[in-house]
Scaffold this active site. Structure first.
Site, PDB file in Angstrom:
ATOM      1  N   CYS A  77       0.815  -1.221   0.000  1.00 38.05           N
ATOM      2  CA  CYS A  77       0.000   0.000   0.000  1.00 38.05           C
ATOM      3  C   CYS A  77       0.849   1.273   0.000  1.00 38.05           C
ATOM      4  O   CYS A  77       0.535   2.242  -0.690  1.00 38.05           O
ATOM      5  CB  CYS A  77      -0.989   0.002   1.155  1.00 38.05           C
ATOM      6  SG  CYS A  77      -0.272  -0.244   2.790  1.00 38.05           S
ATOM      7  N   ASP A 265      -7.525   5.499  -1.525  1.00 38.29           N
ATOM      8  CA  ASP A 265      -7.197   4.298  -0.756  1.00 38.29           C
ATOM      9  C   ASP A 265      -6.691   3.201  -1.691  1.00 38.29           C
ATOM     10  O   ASP A 265      -7.418   2.770  -2.596  1.00 38.29           O
ATOM     11  CB  ASP A 265      -8.451   3.824  -0.021  1.00 38.29           C
ATOM     12  CG  ASP A 265      -8.180   2.710   0.970  1.00 38.29           C
ATOM     13  OD1 ASP A 265      -7.060   2.166   0.960  1.00 38.29           O
ATOM     14  OD2 ASP A 265      -9.089   2.382   1.751  1.00 38.29           O
ATOM     15  N   HIS A 267      -6.209   0.136  -0.936  1.00 39.86           N
ATOM     16  CA  HIS A 267      -6.546  -1.190  -0.397  1.00 39.86           C
ATOM     17  C   HIS A 267      -7.726  -1.840  -1.115  1.00 39.86           C
ATOM     18  O   HIS A 267      -8.694  -2.268  -0.501  1.00 39.86           O
ATOM     19  CB  HIS A 267      -6.803  -1.094   1.099  1.00 39.86           C
ATOM     20  CG  HIS A 267      -5.610  -0.627   1.870  1.00 39.86           C
ATOM     21  ND1 HIS A 267      -5.347   0.702   2.103  1.00 39.86           N
ATOM     22  CD2 HIS A 267      -4.597  -1.325   2.440  1.00 39.86           C
ATOM     23  CE1 HIS A 267      -4.215   0.805   2.795  1.00 39.86           C
ATOM     24  NE2 HIS A 267      -3.744  -0.410   3.012  1.00 39.86           N
TER      25      HIS A 267
END
Length: 397
Positions: A77, A265, A267
């Site tokens: 990430c 994000d 993820h």
């Protein structure tokens, strides 16, 4: 294809109302641009949609050989956040700060920028290249990076990419050294003119700068005294946002509204996908996976204190303007500023050569005392143990 594009830009439920941008009279700031949420909501979303969004991927060519990793889920990430910062710098430089993407976009420059980040070994900023270069920072493939580590890795990788035409400076010890940056970015070129006197001219050319400032704004949580200054950084026109998040969970913060930060994000795990020249239906659909329809937001007080602030200065004038604003708005007016600004390097500091792999001590009479540049971060930071956080940071305050 039009039907597929329309499906991407809409939602299955007609009653769906995303909570990405609140209906508020407070300004919304996205990488130095100010918006009115009640009047410009769709423009804000279009701006966010235009940012390159890099997420976990699976099914790519193994990193590190046949037995290597074929997905970065669970560890990549921060690497993806680093990719997003660098990609935004390249878009700002080569396409402009006000450039907007649409699903129909086939701009050759955009496609070239995107190709540099695709999950291929040959791509200069692929997950493969970043993970492999991480070894020079003491990170094994598959090991989580902190903000400072990814900044140092990207700094090395841009040296091998002439087309991108940028320099990365990572400001250590909470201090921006103006002299160092100007030496790094001011390139002297000599040209000969065909005249009777065989004249030669010397020109100074600024190489665009991506400035990354790793910071730690507290111990286990961000110190409230830094929140206003941190938000103000998003208002600078040179802003490229902030890499941060939670321990071992990285996010790319691109703006703020009220007391919330807006972020992309990484993820989400998607399949390995190449866009290349975007000539087939599959490639067009693959391009959609690099753009996020809606951003997210969280209270700024909840982010991890380990962050890295990024700015992009395409010209020397932009850098000088940034320094003036930092001095006047973040340092002079704040008793405990986020970071410091110095014209020259303090005498007690070691001399860093941005273009080499060594440092030379300026504190001794010997000029032969050298050591490896990329193993010296800890010399400039306090040797303290902070669990669940990147350890390459200076504690502020």
């Amino acid at each position: 294809m039009d039907c597929m594009f329309e499906a991407y830009l809409t939602h299955e439920s007609v009653n769906f109302e995303p909570d990405d941008i609140p209906q508020t009279s407070e300004p919304v700031w996205i990488l130095g641009k100010k918006y009115n949420a009640t009047q410009e909501l769709e423009i804000i979303r279009r701006d966010i949609l235009s940012k390159l969004w890099f997420t976990y991927r699976k099914g790519f060519v193994p990193i590190g050989g046949c037995d290597g990793l074929t997905s970065d889920k669970g560890w990549g990430c921060m690497l993806r956040c680093g990719q997003m910062v660098l990609a935004q710098a390249l878009i700002t430089l080569h396409l402009s700060k006000n450039w907007f993407w649409t699903p129909e976009t086939r701009d050759a420059t955009y496609l070239q920028i995107l190709s540099k980040f695709e999950d291929r070994r040959q791509a200069p900023y692929s997950i493969h290249q970043i993970a492999q270069m991480g070894k020079s920072e003491g990170k094994d493939i598959g090991q989580w990076f902190g903000p400072n580590t990814v900044a140092q890795v990207l700094k090395k990788l841009v040296k091998y990419d002439d087309w991108s035409c940028i320099e990365i400076h990572v400001a250590l010890d909470n201090t921006i050294i103006i002299e160092d940056i100007k030496q790094l970015c001011n390139k002297t070129t000599t040209r000969s003119k065909t005249t009777s006197d065989n004249e030669t001219t010397t020109n100074k050319e600024w190489k665009p700068l991506l400035l990354i400032i790793p910071l730690r704004l507290g111990l286990s949580e961000i110190n409230k005294i830094y929140i206003d200054s941190l938000k103000q950084c998003f208002e600078f026109e040179q802003s490229l946002g902030v890499i941060g998040g939670k321990p071992n969970l990285a996010l790319y913060f691109i703006g703020y509204v009220g007391d919330d930060v807006i972020y992309l994000d990484p993820h989400t795990t998607q399949k390995y996908a190449l866009v290349e020249n975007k000539l087939t239906d599959e490639q067009c659909l693959n391009d959609l996976t690099y753009h996020c329809k809606y951003a997210n937001r969280i209270p700024i007080i909840s982010i991890d204190p380990s962050i890295a602030i990024a700015f992009f200065c395409a010209t020397e004038f932009e850098f000088d303007t940034l320094c003036t604003r930092i001095q006047n708005e973040l340092i002079v007016s704040d008793k405990q500023p986020l970071f410091e600004l110095s014209e020259t390097k303090p005498k007690q500091w070691y001399h860093f050569d941005e273009t080499a792999t060594t440092i030379v001590s300026t504190g001794t009479t010997s000029s032969t005392a050298t050591t490896n540049l990329f193993n010296t971060d800890q010399f400039l930071i306090e040797h303290q143990d902070f669990s669940n956080s990147d350890d390459d940071f200076e504690i502020i305050g």
